[in-house]
Design an enzyme around this catalytic site. Sequence first.
Site, mmCIF file in Angstrom:
data_model
loop_
_atom_site.group_PDB
_atom_site.id
_atom_site.type_symbol
_atom_site.label_atom_id
_atom_site.label_comp_id
_atom_site.label_asym_id
_atom_site.label_seq_id
_atom_site.Cartn_x
_atom_site.Cartn_y
_atom_site.Cartn_z
ATOM 1 N N GLY A 59 8.819 -11.601 -1.611
ATOM 2 C CA GLY A 59 10.103 -12.163 -1.310
ATOM 3 C C GLY A 59 10.638 -13.483 -2.190
ATOM 4 O O GLY A 59 11.331 -14.281 -1.593
ATOM 5 N N GLU B 255 2.261 -11.274 5.338
ATOM 6 C CA GLU B 255 3.076 -11.722 6.435
ATOM 7 C C GLU B 255 2.409 -11.489 7.818
ATOM 8 O O GLU B 255 2.247 -12.534 8.581
ATOM 9 C CB GLU B 255 4.678 -11.200 6.462
ATOM 10 C CG GLU B 255 5.398 -11.506 5.417
ATOM 11 C CD GLU B 255 6.623 -10.722 4.992
ATOM 12 O OE1 GLU B 255 7.028 -9.901 5.669
ATOM 13 O OE2 GLU B 255 7.138 -11.147 3.914
HETATM 14 C C1 PEP Z 1 6.549 -6.663 0.649
HETATM 15 O O1 PEP Z 1 7.389 -7.019 1.636
HETATM 16 O O2 PEP Z 1 5.779 -5.906 0.714
HETATM 17 C C2 PEP Z 1 7.284 -7.044 -0.803
HETATM 18 C C3 PEP Z 1 6.901 -6.798 -1.559
HETATM 19 O O3 PEP Z 1 8.542 -7.580 -0.617
HETATM 20 P P1 PEP Z 1 9.543 -8.198 -1.928
HETATM 21 O O4 PEP Z 1 9.876 -6.743 -2.617
HETATM 22 O O5 PEP Z 1 10.906 -8.353 -1.167
HETATM 23 O O6 PEP Z 1 9.072 -9.021 -2.508
#
Ligand code: PEP
Length: 256
Positions: A176, A100
């Site tokens: 996500g 991100e």
């Molecule tokens: C993350 O933000 O590093 C992540 C793995 O998110 P999620 O588990 O929601 O996929």
Amino acid sequence: MKKELRKAIIAGNWKMNKTRPEAQQLINELKPIANGIGCEVVICVPFTSLAAAVEAVKDTGIKVGAQNVHFEANGAYTGEISAVMLKEIGAEYVIIGHSERRQYFGETDETVNKRTKAALAGGLIPIVCVGELLWEREANITEEVVSRQIKLAFAGIGAADAAKTVIAYEPVWAIGTGVTATNEQAQEACKLIRGRLEALYGKSVADSVTIQYGGSMNAQNAAELLAKEDVDGGLIGGASLKAADFGVIIKAATVG
Ligand code: PEP
């Protein structure tokens, strides 16, 4: 490769979630679950909740981390936070190069390298994130992409420092999305990363570095992923915001 040589680390990435009272409440729910657990439990909270989280986890084994760090120690960098500041507040870990940050905030392999060096110099444990985009997997260049990310993230970092890091393999298409890498895909990529570390630093460093999988890991799929030989832990987003789900994952890591 010897899984038992490595520390199993489950880190929650809370992202931009939880006010201070909400953070305190979630930590209160986590405390009994994490009590006596056989893996390292880390919560990477927003900057605004760091002090409260450090206070709340006192006398528990839970560690606190941040989600980013600037590469300079101080100076005219409005809005940024340095490793010195994180260390002083009681953080022990910091996530670096999360997808991100790469996607929305211009993070590059070069800045990941600079932040990793700054974290190490400041006495923090960096959780260095790497992982391919969906089109890169579909184009069969995952190996090339992840190898490049590792090489550039660790440029100029010596073996002793490399041994202090944690690496998170996070395929971007799995973060996500509710789509998880298969156990085999996770194992293959974590093994590739360990191989790259061995090429750079030798077998003993490669054998000792904790490599996490991240990307929609949850209470249902954690045990199978964590049972894989080169998957030593997890970086958990969504499921780290629910104490019960996070609890199942840390228990799975204790066994796996
Ligand atoms: C993350 O933000 O590093 C992540 C793995 O998110 P999620 O588990 O929601 O996929």
